[in-house]
Every structure is written in structure tokens, then in C-alpha cells.
Enzyme design. Structure first.
Site, PDB file in Angstrom:
ATOM      1  N   GLU A  51      34.955  56.149  11.588  1.00 22.29           N
ATOM      2  CA  GLU A  51      35.560  55.774  10.314  1.00 22.29           C
ATOM      3  C   GLU A  51      34.613  56.057   9.157  1.00 22.29           C
ATOM      4  O   GLU A  51      35.006  56.664   8.146  1.00 22.29           O
ATOM      5  CB  GLU A  51      35.954  54.292  10.342  1.00 22.29           C
ATOM      6  CG  GLU A  51      37.183  54.045  11.202  1.00 22.29           C
ATOM      7  CD  GLU A  51      37.490  52.586  11.421  1.00 22.29           C
ATOM      8  OE1 GLU A  51      38.635  52.273  11.789  1.00 22.29           O
ATOM      9  OE2 GLU A  51      36.587  51.740  11.227  1.00 22.29           O
TER      10      GLU A  51
ATOM     11  N   CYS B  86      35.471  40.537   9.314  1.00 24.25           N
ATOM     12  CA  CYS B  86      36.620  41.326   8.858  1.00 24.25           C
ATOM     13  C   CYS B  86      36.750  41.310   7.344  1.00 24.25           C
ATOM     14  O   CYS B  86      36.867  42.354   6.706  1.00 24.25           O
ATOM     15  CB  CYS B  86      37.899  40.807   9.499  1.00 24.25           C
ATOM     16  SG  CYS B  86      39.378  41.674   8.936  1.00 24.25           S
TER      17      CYS B  86
ATOM     18  N   LYS C 169      36.091  48.042   4.380  1.00 24.27           N
ATOM     19  CA  LYS C 169      36.112  49.397   4.947  1.00 24.27           C
ATOM     20  C   LYS C 169      37.431  50.090   4.665  1.00 24.27           C
ATOM     21  O   LYS C 169      37.460  51.272   4.295  1.00 24.27           O
ATOM     22  CB  LYS C 169      35.853  49.322   6.449  1.00 24.27           C
ATOM     23  CG  LYS C 169      35.968  50.663   7.168  1.00 24.27           C
ATOM     24  CD  LYS C 169      36.213  50.438   8.636  1.00 24.27           C
ATOM     25  CE  LYS C 169      37.567  49.789   8.867  1.00 24.27           C
ATOM     26  NZ  LYS C 169      37.761  49.368  10.273  1.00 24.27           N
TER      27      LYS C 169
ATOM     28  N   TYR D 271      34.750  53.414  16.900  1.00 22.64           N
ATOM     29  CA  TYR D 271      35.626  53.445  15.717  1.00 22.64           C
ATOM     30  C   TYR D 271      34.831  53.275  14.426  1.00 22.64           C
ATOM     31  O   TYR D 271      35.124  53.921  13.417  1.00 22.64           O
ATOM     32  CB  TYR D 271      36.736  52.400  15.839  1.00 22.64           C
ATOM     33  CG  TYR D 271      36.306  50.964  15.695  1.00 22.64           C
ATOM     34  CD1 TYR D 271      36.379  50.325  14.468  1.00 22.64           C
ATOM     35  CD2 TYR D 271      35.852  50.243  16.794  1.00 22.64           C
ATOM     36  CE1 TYR D 271      35.994  49.005  14.326  1.00 22.64           C
ATOM     37  CE2 TYR D 271      35.471  48.923  16.666  1.00 22.64           C
ATOM     38  CZ  TYR D 271      35.531  48.305  15.427  1.00 22.64           C
ATOM     39  OH  TYR D 271      35.143  46.997  15.300  1.00 22.64           O
ATOM     40  N   ILE D 272      33.792  52.447  14.428  1.00 21.00           N
ATOM     41  CA  ILE D 272      33.011  52.246  13.200  1.00 21.00           C
ATOM     42  C   ILE D 272      32.314  53.545  12.804  1.00 21.00           C
ATOM     43  O   ILE D 272      32.334  53.945  11.633  1.00 21.00           O
ATOM     44  CB  ILE D 272      31.992  51.108  13.390  1.00 21.00           C
ATOM     45  CG1 ILE D 272      32.710  49.775  13.618  1.00 21.00           C
ATOM     46  CG2 ILE D 272      31.070  50.998  12.175  1.00 21.00           C
ATOM     47  CD1 ILE D 272      31.783  48.615  13.945  1.00 21.00           C
TER      48      ILE D 272
ATOM     49  N   HIS E 206      65.300  60.947   9.010  1.00 26.20           N
ATOM     50  CA  HIS E 206      64.855  62.265   8.573  1.00 26.20           C
ATOM     51  C   HIS E 206      64.882  62.379   7.047  1.00 26.20           C
ATOM     52  O   HIS E 206      65.789  61.847   6.405  1.00 26.20           O
ATOM     53  CB  HIS E 206      65.793  63.324   9.182  1.00 26.20           C
ATOM     54  CG  HIS E 206      65.426  64.717   8.829  1.00 26.20           C
ATOM     55  ND1 HIS E 206      64.354  65.367   9.403  1.00 26.20           N
ATOM     56  CD2 HIS E 206      65.980  65.590   7.940  1.00 26.20           C
ATOM     57  CE1 HIS E 206      64.280  66.588   8.887  1.00 26.20           C
ATOM     58  NE2 HIS E 206      65.244  66.748   8.000  1.00 26.20           N
TER      59      HIS E 206
ATOM     60  N   CYS F  45      36.689  45.029   8.314  1.00 24.84           N
ATOM     61  CA  CYS F  45      37.986  45.701   8.169  1.00 24.84           C
ATOM     62  C   CYS F  45      38.444  45.855   6.722  1.00 24.84           C
ATOM     63  O   CYS F  45      38.877  46.940   6.319  1.00 24.84           O
ATOM     64  CB  CYS F  45      39.077  44.940   8.916  1.00 24.84           C
ATOM     65  SG  CYS F  45      38.549  43.959  10.301  1.00 24.84           S
TER      66      CYS F  45
ATOM     67  N   TYR G 267      40.030  32.098   1.017  1.00 30.13           N
ATOM     68  CA  TYR G 267      39.851  31.461   2.323  1.00 30.13           C
ATOM     69  C   TYR G 267      39.316  30.044   2.160  1.00 30.13           C
ATOM     70  O   TYR G 267      39.759  29.110   2.849  1.00 30.13           O
ATOM     71  CB  TYR G 267      38.893  32.296   3.181  1.00 30.13           C
ATOM     72  CG  TYR G 267      39.583  33.321   4.051  1.00 30.13           C
ATOM     73  CD1 TYR G 267      39.546  33.223   5.436  1.00 30.13           C
ATOM     74  CD2 TYR G 267      40.276  34.389   3.501  1.00 30.13           C
ATOM     75  CE1 TYR G 267      40.162  34.160   6.248  1.00 30.13           C
ATOM     76  CE2 TYR G 267      40.906  35.336   4.299  1.00 30.13           C
ATOM     77  CZ  TYR G 267      40.847  35.221   5.665  1.00 30.13           C
ATOM     78  OH  TYR G 267      41.472  36.142   6.470  1.00 30.13           O
TER      79      TYR G 267
ATOM     80  N   ARG H 172      35.572  56.128  23.328  1.00 36.13           N
ATOM     81  CA  ARG H 172      35.865  55.817  24.723  1.00 36.13           C
ATOM     82  C   ARG H 172      36.956  54.742  24.794  1.00 36.13           C
ATOM     83  O   ARG H 172      36.932  53.750  24.069  1.00 36.13           O
ATOM     84  CB  ARG H 172      34.599  55.316  25.413  1.00 36.13           C
ATOM     85  CG  ARG H 172      34.721  55.172  26.923  1.00 36.13           C
ATOM     86  CD  ARG H 172      33.420  54.671  27.522  1.00 36.13           C
ATOM     87  NE  ARG H 172      32.313  55.559  27.230  1.00 36.13           N
ATOM     88  CZ  ARG H 172      32.033  56.673  27.907  1.00 36.13           C
ATOM     89  NH1 ARG H 172      32.819  57.036  28.904  1.00 36.13           N
ATOM     90  NH2 ARG H 172      30.998  57.422  27.583  1.00 36.13           N
TER      91      ARG H 172
ATOM     92  N   ALA I 262      24.677  25.851  11.854  1.00 38.12           N
ATOM     93  CA  ALA I 262      24.878  24.732  12.772  1.00 38.12           C
ATOM     94  C   ALA I 262      24.588  25.191  14.193  1.00 38.12           C
ATOM     95  O   ALA I 262      24.902  26.325  14.575  1.00 38.12           O
ATOM     96  CB  ALA I 262      26.310  24.213  12.658  1.00 38.12           C
TER      97      ALA I 262
ATOM     98  N   ALA J 215      29.618  56.556  18.480  1.00 37.62           N
ATOM     99  CA  ALA J 215      30.830  57.379  18.556  1.00 37.62           C
ATOM    100  C   ALA J 215      32.073  56.531  18.706  1.00 37.62           C
ATOM    101  O   ALA J 215      33.113  57.026  19.107  1.00 37.62           O
ATOM    102  CB  ALA J 215      30.721  58.361  19.724  1.00 37.62           C
TER     103      ALA J 215
ATOM    104  N   GLY K 213      38.906  33.844  13.446  1.00 41.63           N
ATOM    105  CA  GLY K 213      39.295  32.927  14.506  1.00 41.63           C
ATOM    106  C   GLY K 213      38.991  31.483  14.166  1.00 41.63           C
ATOM    107  O   GLY K 213      39.818  30.587  14.382  1.00 41.63           O
TER     108      GLY K 213
ATOM    109  N   GLU L 162      60.036  60.084  12.837  1.00 39.98           N
ATOM    110  CA  GLU L 162      61.181  60.540  13.608  1.00 39.98           C
ATOM    111  C   GLU L 162      60.758  61.286  14.874  1.00 39.98           C
ATOM    112  O   GLU L 162      61.544  61.392  15.833  1.00 39.98           O
ATOM    113  CB  GLU L 162      62.099  61.408  12.754  1.00 39.98           C
ATOM    114  CG  GLU L 162      61.553  62.777  12.416  1.00 39.98           C
ATOM    115  CD  GLU L 162      62.541  63.624  11.623  1.00 39.98           C
ATOM    116  OE1 GLU L 162      63.693  63.759  12.061  1.00 39.98           O
ATOM    117  OE2 GLU L 162      62.161  64.140  10.558  1.00 39.98           O
TER     118      GLU L 162
ATOM    119  N   ALA M  16      43.864  50.695  16.093  1.00 32.37           N
ATOM    120  CA  ALA M  16      43.834  51.888  15.237  1.00 32.37           C
ATOM    121  C   ALA M  16      42.406  52.235  14.875  1.00 32.37           C
ATOM    122  O   ALA M  16      41.519  51.382  14.874  1.00 32.37           O
ATOM    123  CB  ALA M  16      44.649  51.648  13.967  1.00 32.37           C
TER     124      ALA M  16
END
Length: 449
Positions: A183, A43, A51, A179-180, A438, A48, A100, A206, A116, A177, A16, A443, A343
Site C-alpha cells: 500500500e 486503525c 492511510k 499489505y502495508i 451495465h 487504516c 471516540y 502471502r 495500565a 511484502a 476492539g 457486472e 482488501a
């Protein structure tokens, strides 16, 4: 008219903060950004990106086992070199860190490698004692892993340290429990580590759709991951051989080589000096902001995880962009938080957008749910019994798709495109009118019954 050293001073060079600094500079602002660690934030440096590279590495374990069914001669025992993967991943992190920094420099942003803190509404103090002024200050300090306060917690590690392990643990206990936790449970299980996941409740992930998270739990248990629910830490002690013995309420003690805390993330506002400028924080330590990302101090804004709105990298980037366009681009912009796809890069991965079935029933009353429960073609030939599950939640009154949730191979890649349709407000009938591609897993989205 007051004179300032900078038009904008950004504290924190994560996703950000970097976006806000770069776009503000492109709009003509004189910008500085301070970062006490490495440019890129959670990230890129410790989240992210590294990982996801471990997820790719872990998936080769299944691919190698399946390859024989597709005609490839693969040894029964394939050696895995953790240190080689670790070092290659960290090398990619170094490359991105430099990229970056180069991007910021190319846009004329001054990078200050220092901690800072806020010294006043227009004042920032650096670690060396130097004080600089800015017309506008942006707080983009992100969040940090939460560490339980149980005795012996100093023996555990977090997702910050997991990428730097010297050796692959034979046994790991993962607390949490979300996502981290799920994963890393999938990653280490594929690497051959015995994984035990503990949680204070009996609910994993959750906020995700019940059917999808239940399918992940079923598959994870089949693969050998041990779940201990209604378990809370009592003590962690280190033995003479370096092993860790974990005592918990409601369960027998367990001895492991590594304890990973994945019990949530806390906004990084402590010690920032926000009180010096009248910036209010909420009960969870997050900076309070309005729709324009402005704090309770008119000259100070905040974006990203430090606001604890939606802790996702793409959201932080959008907030940084909106801030820069609003404050320096003469283009007032707010972020739309509706229908944000997300995700979990578990094994297999899961993804979702919009309302879950229970949320839709509570909000809309009348809903229609369509599902497809199938084995991917690759899994069939590989004689792998793992089943994918796709679920579409529709408004019963008009057929509008209000939620789409799935678990299975490449679920996040498939959902990203489908999320556009959900965001656009398309109906089940419009999905059905689309000819299937297909043979593909995607699909199933236009064949749901």
C-alpha cells in the site's frame, strides 16, 4: 461477595476495546478504559484511516493524467504539497480521536489517560502507582510494527511515523511484502518518490490468491516500483547529507532518503504484567483465548490484534461486541471467522473473500475456476493499459462459490457486496441468473466464464 471499583476495566482504547467498553456500559456495567496514547487505536490514529486518506490523495496523480482524455485542460506539471495533505490527514485523525472520546463519555465510560498493567486477576496498576480493582479485565492493547534487528535499524521508521514526515522523500526503501508494504509502495510511487521494495522471499501478499497478487506485481513493476527479492538487511548507515545507505544480502547496496519497515506486527503484551494473573501467551507473544475471548485466567479476557487471530479492525470490533454481549448482556455470542473479506488498498486495489484457488484444490479436490481479464472502460478511454482481473472459485461438486478474488478500480467496494453472496453460500448459477448492471465493472461478476 467481593466489591470492586469497576465491573470492567479495559486496557487499550483501540477499535476492539472501545466497542467492548461502550457496549458493556450500555448493558449496565461500570466501565473504565485506560489508554497511554490516543483513543482510537492503530486503525484510527496510525493505520487504516490516515492511510486510506493518503491512498485517495495519491490516486489524484493518475486522475489528473487521465483527465485530458476526458476533455479537461490540466497543466503538464501539477504541483503536489505533501505537508498540506499530511496536515489535513492529521487534522481528520484529531477529529476522530475526539469523536471516540466523546462517544465513550456519552456512554458513561471513564477514560483514564495512563499506561495500565495487570497486577492480579482482578487488579490493575496505573502509571502513577494507583491500584484499582475490577471484576473483569479486558486486554485490548493491539499490536505494534516489527522492527528488524539489523545494525542501523534505528535509522528506519515504521507505519507509526510515516504519517508525520516533514518532507516527501525522493527515494524510499520499503522492507516487507504484505499489505502495508504494498500500500505504501503504491502511495509514494504516485507521489513521485522512487520506490524500492525488498523482501526475504519472492512472494508478495502471502495468503492472497496467486493470480491476483501476480497481477499486482506486474502492474507495480510497470509503474516503476523496483522489487528486490531474496534480500535481507545487513546494515543501514546514515551519510553526512542525511541519506541512508542500505546493505543487503544478495543485492548491491542502495542509497535512499527513508527506510520504512513493514515486516509484520507483534502483539503488545510485553510489560503488561500478565504473568501476575497466570495469563498465558503463545510463542508469538499473543494472549491465548478461547472462543469466548477468555484467557487462561477466568477473570481476564482479550480481543483484537493482541490475540493474533485475524488482525483486521472489523474483526476486533466484532470480538469486542461479542465479549460485551456474552459477559454483560446475557447474550452468549461467538465470532464466525469463516469468509472474512479483506482488501489491499494498493494501486490498483485488490480484494478477496473465501478460499484461494490453491486452498480450494487442497481442501475440495474438484474445483471450477471462472475469470474475467479486462480493461475498465475508464482505462480504455484514458489509454491506460492496466487490466483488471476477477476470479471466482467454485466447488466442482455443487457449483457453490467458495472464493472470490479481484484486482482493479474500486475492487474493495465491489467485493463487500459480493462477499455477502459468498458468505450465504450461493452458487455460480445463482450469480449467472442475476441480470448484469451495465455498464459497470461489477457486472463482470455475473458474466464470468
Amino acid at each position: 461477595m467481593p466489591s470492586y471499583d469497576y465491573d470492567l476495566f479495559v486496557i487499550g482504547a483501540g477499535s476492539g476495546g472501545v466497542r467492548a467498553a461502550r457496549i458493556s456500559a450500555a448493558h449496565g456495567a461500570k466501565v473504565a478504559i485506560a489508554e497511554e496514547h490516543r483513543v482510537g487505536g492503530t486503525c484510527v490514529i496510525r493505520g487504516c484511516v490516515p492511510k486510506k486518506l493518503l491512498v485517495y490523495g495519491a490516486h489524484f496523480a493518475e486522475d489528473l493524467r487521465d483527465a485530458a482524455r476526458f476533455g479537461w485542460e490540466v497543466p503538464d506539471q501539477c504541483a503536489f504539497d505533501w505537508q498540506r495533505l499530511r496536515d489535513n490527514v492529521l487534522g481528520e485523525v484529531d477529529r476522530l480521536n475526539n469523536a471516540y472520546k466523546q462517544t465513550l463519555t456519552n456512554h458513561g465510560v471513564e477514560i483514564i489517560h495512563s499506561r495500565a498493567t495487570v497486577f492480579g486477576p482482578h487488579s490493575v496498576k496505573l502509571a502513577d502507582g494507583r491500584e484499582v480493582s475490577a471484576k473483569t479485565i479486558l486486554i485490548a492493547t493491539g499490536a505494534r510494527p516489527h522492527i528488524p534487528s539489523c545494525p542501523g535499524h534505528e535509522h528506519g521508521i515504521t507505519s507509526n511515523e510515516i504519517f508525520h514526515l516533514d518532507t516527501l522523500p525522493k527515494r524510499i526503501l520499503i522492507a516487507g511484502a504484505g499489505y502495508i508494504a504494498n500500500e505504501f509502495a503504491g502511495i509514494f510511487q504516485e507521489f513521485g518518490t522512487k520506490v524500492t521494495l525488498i523482501n526475504r522471499t519472492d512472494v508478495i501478499l502471502r495468503g492472497y490468491d496467486e493470480s491476483i497478487r501476480d497481477r499486482l506485481l506486474q502492474i507495480s513493476m510497470t509503474k516503476g516500483i523496483d522489487f528486490r527479492f531474496h534480500a535481507e538487511f545487513r546494515d543501514i548507515s546514515r551519510g553526512d547529507d542525511g541519506s541512508l545507505t542500505v546493505e543487503m544480502m544478495g543485492h548491491d547496496p542502495i542509497t535512499v532518503d527513508c527506510v520504512l519497515f513493514a515486516t509484520g506486527r507483534v502483539p503488545n503484551t510485553e510489560g503488561l504484567g500478565l504473568e501476575n494473573a497466570g495469563v498465558e501467551i503463545d510463542e508469538k507473544g499473543a494472549v491465548k483465548v478461547d472462543a469466548q475471548n477468555r484467557s487462561t485466567c477466568d477473570s481476564i479476557y482479550a480481543v483484537g490484534d493482541v490475540t493474533n487471530r485475524v488482525q483486521l479492525t472489523p474483526v476486533a470490533i466484532r470480538e469486542g461486541q461479542a465479549f460485551a454481549d456474552t459477559v454483560f448482556g446475557d447474550k452468549p455470542t461467538t465470532v464466525d471467522y469463516d469468509c472474512i473479506p479483506s482488501a489491499v488498498f494498493s494501486h490498483p486495489p485488490m480484494a478477496g473473500v473465501g478460499m484461494t484457488e490453491s486452498e480450494a484444490k487442497e481442501k475440495l479436490g474438484s474445483v471450477k475456476v471462472y475469470t474475467s481479464d479486462f480493461r475498465a472502460m475508464k482505462n480504455v478511454l484514458a489509454e491506460r493499459n492496466e487490466r483488471a482481473l476477477y476470479k471466482m472459485v467454485c466447488d466442482g461438486a455443487n457449483g457453490k462459490v467458495v472464493g472470490l478474488h479481484m484486482i482493479g478500480p474500486d475492487a474493495p467496494e465491489i467485493l463487500q457486496a459480493a462477499a455477502v453472496a459468498v458468505k450465504a453460500g450461493l452458487t455460480k448459477d445463482q450469480f449467472d441468473q442475476t441480470v448484469a448492471l451495465h455498464p459497470s465493472m461489477a457486472e463482470e461478476l455475473v458474466l464470468l466464464k
